[in-house]
Scaffold this motif. Structure first.
Motif, mmCIF file in Angstrom:
data_model
loop_
_atom_site.group_PDB
_atom_site.id
_atom_site.type_symbol
_atom_site.label_atom_id
_atom_site.label_comp_id
_atom_site.label_asym_id
_atom_site.label_seq_id
_atom_site.Cartn_x
_atom_site.Cartn_y
_atom_site.Cartn_z
ATOM 1 N N ARG A 184 -2.360 -2.371 -2.295
ATOM 2 C CA ARG A 184 -2.170 -1.885 -0.896
ATOM 3 C C ARG A 184 -0.747 -1.503 -0.865
ATOM 4 O O ARG A 184 0.127 -2.039 -1.373
ATOM 5 C CB ARG A 184 -2.690 -2.832 0.080
ATOM 6 N N ASP A 185 -0.454 -0.532 0.292
ATOM 7 C CA ASP A 185 0.992 -0.418 0.473
ATOM 8 C C ASP A 185 1.754 -1.451 1.248
ATOM 9 O O ASP A 185 0.978 -2.223 2.161
ATOM 10 C CB ASP A 185 1.027 0.759 1.516
ATOM 11 N N VAL A 186 2.828 -2.172 0.948
ATOM 12 C CA VAL A 186 3.311 -3.152 1.642
ATOM 13 C C VAL A 186 3.569 -2.930 3.052
ATOM 14 O O VAL A 186 3.497 -4.025 3.846
ATOM 15 C CB VAL A 186 4.760 -3.520 0.961
ATOM 16 N N LYS A 187 3.633 -1.580 3.749
ATOM 17 C CA LYS A 187 3.702 -1.534 5.053
ATOM 18 C C LYS A 187 2.315 -2.129 5.712
ATOM 19 O O LYS A 187 2.435 -2.469 6.924
ATOM 20 C CB LYS A 187 4.008 -0.025 5.227
ATOM 21 N N GLU A 188 1.299 -2.141 5.051
ATOM 22 C CA GLU A 188 -0.011 -2.226 5.776
ATOM 23 C C GLU A 188 0.140 -4.133 5.959
ATOM 24 O O GLU A 188 -0.423 -4.591 6.845
ATOM 25 C CB GLU A 188 -1.161 -2.147 4.651
ATOM 26 N N PHE A 189 0.873 -4.782 5.249
ATOM 27 C CA PHE A 189 1.006 -6.114 5.279
ATOM 28 C C PHE A 189 1.803 -6.497 6.660
ATOM 29 O O PHE A 189 1.987 -7.600 7.153
ATOM 30 C CB PHE A 189 1.454 -6.689 4.223
ATOM 31 N N THR A 190 2.697 -5.467 6.861
ATOM 32 C CA THR A 190 3.857 -5.744 7.838
ATOM 33 C C THR A 190 3.673 -5.194 9.166
ATOM 34 O O THR A 190 4.293 -5.383 9.913
ATOM 35 C CB THR A 190 5.141 -5.100 7.251
#
Ligand code: PLP
Length: 343
Positions: free
Chosen positions: A184-190
């Motif tokens: 997953r793209d790290v932006k999805e976690f943030t």
């Protein structure tokens, strides 16, 4: 003898390119905001994790403390997993420095906090109770076998926080391990956390540093606490230079560490007297237990050490191994042979 050091991914040394970047970094005084290498690095980091702004700090511990001080005044409460690095391994800094009240709820084996536990921990308005301000998550979860929390789980914690006007802070020391492991793209976690920090000095292999990311307003407020803790650095571009290389070159390769950790875990599962929960090995961290009483934990450490293998004891009969840059598949083979040869 080649030493294979699996105690932590913090033992990684900077790459040649990082050393060059340190040497070549264009420098200025960052306390005046004038270090061009830091400024470039901070913009890159913020953009990468989908936040407005970022700053560099000396360590993950400092990142966590700065963020928690920014959200919580003395006597205010942060909801925290009972296996959180912040609670277990940071010298009680939030209490010692901030008089922040940790409200512990159990970490589940997958590193999550149960949503019902979080809801139950949020205080109402009553003069007897501390004020709840913050929910802290950790991803990947160090003590929970390097488990990766999913973006959807984090979103659901974010929704609870929003409903109760709390902030969510993500201790993302190894957030890129989570992103790579789950694809997953790290932006999805943030996207639903207020702020996040991550380490440069672990799997990303830079020598020093962590980054705090959040809104411009948060970063500007947090800046004061970084200063208060003595964290205002001067020509820190020599740290940011390798940080840029870490972000550009060292993220995708974390997948290799995950493959190696799984291979190592399978090897350990075949060793009599040791026990490991194979299915939990998802990223670059694994734990195993010494079940056999033919050997003491000290014997195990010494015998491995004599064979050039270093691992970390984290409990009475529990040990941790972490794969990282510089550990290749053939090193894993050698480690498994070392375990097989231990009597
Ligand atoms: C390592 C770690 C930290 C602290 O980082 P340092 O740079 O060692 O201070 C914080 N949180 C987690 C989850 C970590 O694994």
């Amino acid at each position: 003898m080649k030493i294979i050091d699996l105690r932590s991914d913090t033992v990684t040394l900077p790459t040649d390119e990082m050393r060059q970047a340190m040497f070549n970094a264009v420098l200025g005084d960052d306390v005046f905001g004038e270090d061009p290498t830091i400024n470039k690095f901070q913009d890159m980091a913020a953009e990468l994790v989908g936040k407005e702004a970022a700053f560099l700090v000396a360590s993950g511990t400092m990142a966590n403390l700065v963020c928690m001080l920014t959200y919580c005044a003395r006597g205010e409460e942060a909801i925290l997993g009972d296996k959180a690095h912040i609670f277990l391994n940071e010298a009680g800094g939030i209490s010692a420095v901030g008089a922040i009240h940790p409200h512990l709820i159990p970490n589940q084996p997958d590193g999550t906090l149960q949503l019902d536990d979080i809801k139950a921990a949020i205080r109402g308005d009553n003069a007897h109770w501390p004020r709840t301000r913050l929910i802290c998550l950790e991803n990947t979860h160090n003590r929970c076998y390097g488990a990766a929390l999913t973006p959807e789980y984090i979103d659901s914690v974010g929704a609870i926080a929003k409903e109760h006007r709390l902030a969510v802070y993500l201790d993302g020391a190894r957030i890129f391990n989570a992103a790579v492991a789950l694809g997953r793209d790290v932006k999805e976690f943030t996207r639903n956390v207020d702020s996040i920090s991550f380490c440069l000095s672990k799997g990303l292999s830079a020598p020093i540093g962590s980054v705090v990311c959040g809104t411009r307003e948060f970063i500007s407020e947090a800046h004061r606490y970084r200063k208060l803790l003595g964290g205002g650095m001067r020509q820190a571009g020599i740290i940011a230079g390798p940080g840029i290389i870490a972000l550009e070159r060292m993220v995708e390769r974390l997948a290799e560490d995950h493959v190696n950790a799984k291979k190592l875990a399978r090897g350990i599962s075949q060793i009599p007297g040791l026990s490991i929960d194979l299915v939990r090995v998802q990223t670059n961290i694994l734990y195993f237990d010494l079940k056999s009483d033919k050997m003491t934990p000290d014997d195990l450490l010494q015998q491995l050490d004599a064979r050039g293998v270093k691992i970390l004891q984290t409990g009475n009969r529990r040990f941790r191994m972490v794969t990282h840059y510089g550990i290749r598949s053939e090193h894993i083979d050698a480690v498994i042979v070392a375990f097989q040869n231990i009597s």
